[in-house]
Enzyme design. Structure first.
Site, PDB file in Angstrom:
ATOM      1  N   LYS A 120      40.527 -19.028  11.991  1.00  0.00           N
ATOM      2  CA  LYS A 120      40.963 -19.959  10.741  1.00  0.00           C
ATOM      3  C   LYS A 120      42.404 -20.369  10.977  1.00  0.00           C
ATOM      4  O   LYS A 120      43.234 -19.506  11.405  1.00  0.00           O
ATOM      5  CB  LYS A 120      40.951 -18.978   9.434  1.00  0.00           C
ATOM      6  CG  LYS A 120      39.635 -18.453   9.322  1.00  0.00           C
ATOM      7  CD  LYS A 120      39.650 -17.470   7.920  1.00  0.00           C
ATOM      8  CE  LYS A 120      39.911 -18.253   6.884  1.00  0.00           C
ATOM      9  NZ  LYS A 120      39.738 -17.274   5.749  1.00  0.00           N
ATOM     10  N   ILE A 121      42.717 -21.885  10.840  1.00  0.00           N
ATOM     11  CA  ILE A 121      43.930 -22.205  11.092  1.00  0.00           C
ATOM     12  C   ILE A 121      44.144 -23.097   9.872  1.00  0.00           C
ATOM     13  O   ILE A 121      43.555 -23.916   9.274  1.00  0.00           O
ATOM     14  CB  ILE A 121      44.077 -23.248  12.059  1.00  0.00           C
ATOM     15  CG1 ILE A 121      43.571 -22.291  13.574  1.00  0.00           C
ATOM     16  CG2 ILE A 121      45.380 -23.713  12.436  1.00  0.00           C
ATOM     17  CD1 ILE A 121      43.633 -23.349  14.768  1.00  0.00           C
TER      18      ILE A 121
END
Ligand code: G3P
Length: 222
Positions: free
Chosen positions: A86-87
């Site tokens: 997840k960014i």
């Protein structure tokens, strides 16, 4: 529609996995720090309860481009398949998403507060987009923004899936399922709130009591 659990609690995942059709689990740094476990413990415990076909998402913590890419590589190496990083969609995060996708990593763009942020992350190749529905409601109508996003992706033919996150109640989930969302990530307690309608148990108790009174047992089989 993919039902994903937003939690670091492996026991809660195991229980819901046995009860419902669960696609995977998302975590974030806050969820992990509140769990009282290390990230390694959370990953180990979660990978014990998830099948190889279920998805697992952990978040990059670094805020600079190089650090995000390094975190992403570390996270995606945790298992051979179905592991996603997840960014957050900061400028550095968007740049890192391009690099991670060029390397073939699974990416979920997160901390999304507007349809435009999400759309641009989709153009960078993000596989999943996580708008924070309830938090977006502090700035306007979160559910409406996500419906806009679904339309923007569809008319432009972008394949990213929207995995709506940050839910406070089952009604928000309900509205987005009705709008055709591809995925939701929901805390276990909100999922249970969608399952356990008090009327259902009242009905079941009525059936059992009537059966007991008539036949002296509480099962169909004698
Ligand atoms: O996974 C991230 C997202 O679900 C955040 O939720 O409840 O902190 O707004 P919340």
């Amino acid at each position: 529609m993919e039902l994903i659990l937003d939690t670091a609690d492996a026991a809660a995942v195991k229980e819901l996995n046995e009860t419902l059709a669960i696609t995977g689990v998302t975590t974030n740094p806050t969820i992990i720090t509140k769990s009282g476990k290390t990230p390694e413990q959370v990953a180990d415990q979660m990978l014990e309860v998830l099948s190889d076909d279920q998805l697992f998402f952990m978040q990059a913590v670094a805020e600079d481009y190089e650090g995000i890419v390094r975190d992403a590589r570390t996270i995606c190496a945790l298992r051979p398949k179905n592991m996603y990083v997840k960014i957050p969609v900061t400028p550095a995060g968007l740049k890192a998403i391009k690099t991670c996708k060029a390397e073939g990593l699974g990416v979920l763009a997160t901390a999304i507060y507007s349809a435009d942020e999400a759309f641009l992350a989709a153009m960078n190749g993000a596989d999943y987009l996580a708008p924070y529905v309830n938090r977006m409601c502090n700035y306007g109508d979160g559910v409406a923004q996500v419906k806009d996003l679904l339309q923007m992706l569809a008319v432009n033919g972008l394949p990213a899936k929207v995995v709506a996150a940050s839910f406070k109640n089952g009604n928000q989930v309900h509205e987005l399922i009705k709008a055709g969302i591809q995925a939701v990530t929901v805390p276990p307690e909100v999922v249970w709130g969608m399952v356990k309608h008090p009327g259902t148990q009242i009905a079941v108790t009525e059936f059992t009591e009537a059966w007991q009174a008539a036949f002296g047992r509480t099962t169909f089989a004698a």
